[in-house]
Design an enzyme around this catalytic site. Sequence first.
Site, PDB file in Angstrom:
ATOM      1  N   GLU A  47     140.916  68.651  99.233  1.00 46.65           N
ATOM      2  CA  GLU A  47     139.975  68.014  98.301  1.00 46.65           C
ATOM      3  C   GLU A  47     139.503  66.654  98.799  1.00 46.65           C
ATOM      4  OE1 GLU A  47     143.345  65.494  97.772  1.00 46.65           O
ATOM      5  OE2 GLU A  47     143.172  67.642  98.106  1.00 46.65           O
ATOM      6  N   HIS A  67     145.167  67.527 102.503  1.00 45.84           N
ATOM      7  CA  HIS A  67     144.333  67.442 101.303  1.00 45.84           C
ATOM      8  C   HIS A  67     142.972  68.112 101.487  1.00 45.84           C
ATOM      9  CE1 HIS A  67     146.833  64.843  98.757  1.00 45.84           C
ATOM     10  NE2 HIS A  67     147.275  64.361  99.906  1.00 45.84           N
ATOM     11  N   CYS A  70     150.596  69.250  99.540  1.00 45.81           N
ATOM     12  CA  CYS A  70     151.449  68.125  99.956  1.00 45.81           C
ATOM     13  C   CYS A  70     152.835  68.163  99.319  1.00 45.81           C
ATOM     14  CB  CYS A  70     150.717  66.804  99.737  1.00 45.81           C
ATOM     15  SG  CYS A  70     149.450  66.554 101.008  1.00 45.81           S
TER      16      CYS A  70
END
Length: 375
Positions: free
Chosen positions: A346, A344, A258
């Site tokens: 994760e 993302h 990001c």
Amino acid sequence: MKYQAKRKALILLADGTIFYGKSVGDREGTAFGEVCFNTGMTGYQEIFTDPSYFGQLMVTTNAHIGNYGANTDEVESEGVKIAGLICKNFSYEYSRPDADMSLLEFLDQSELFAISDVDTRALVSYIRDNGAMNAVISTRVEEVDALKAELAKVPSMEGLELASSVSTREPYFVGDPEAEFRIAALDIGIKKNILRNLVKRGAYIQVFPHDTAFETLKAWNPDGYFISNGPGDPEPLKSAVEVARQIIAEGKPLFGICLGHQVIALANGVSTYKMHHGHRGINHPVKNLLTGKGEITSQNHGFAINREETESHPELEVTHLHLNDQTVAGIRMKGKPVFSVQYHPEASPGPHDAEYLFDDFFRNIREHASKDTVV
């Protein structure tokens, strides 16, 4: 105690548009920030604690917020990071067995002002049509002119450096000191679940403040580097961009997520721009151009990198595209172990389609280490 939202409240947008609602917990309050929306059906606690949302008023498109309470382990940072919450129905009671408290109690701990009973469908439609902008939420419904004057003084997100507001003040360690790999992570708003994903793959991590010099990161002798997500405009992050340039020149593996992705692009001379209303949700479609496969991803960003400049760059390759608007969602450097994504991998609570990117990072580290051994 069972709360009922009673006090009248409003949302005043920078262009003068007003939406009405009621305060959560019968509280008085006022909060300023850039208004944005997230389309996730779950994961509100992770959203509220994500440092990337620092300085933003969060509109949740899911109709019910708070119905499964809060669990103190399900946070992405220490405390709530959003500037304020706007929702349709706020649940004061919850039914989840492993919740530690109600969402109201959780928000009260951070003294976060929230409003409910808002026509969020209309508000989100308005943002989609007119773009993200500064706004104020307040119970001072009779003081519109005063609120307009105060709102006019709030700086625009464009050009705003916020990483320093959420980054760690001192370096700290995460993981097992005897782990196979050492990772130096530059914290410009890092999420805890990123660290968890690195640790479970065999990393011992030292997390460094946002303005740490490259020499300090290098002195720890890491096997690879990571540049985190975070809030605000990437353009003012001159120190982080310079660190990325020096990491690239050193030649060791580098991974960015990001804001980290934008910093790596800037380090390569690719510009960034503020998006109309950004990407925020857990259902964003991305195409991996290297494999041809589609991924459902979690995203949270209001800035993006210039696609034309990236595609014409002799040392960069676009690896992922966002299928809704064809913006760049991932890049890698040609001939160097450097890559980044604008989403993302994760994601918590999900989706998990992109977790393989952490494996790719560690594959780069192993390959780089084996080359050093041969030399």
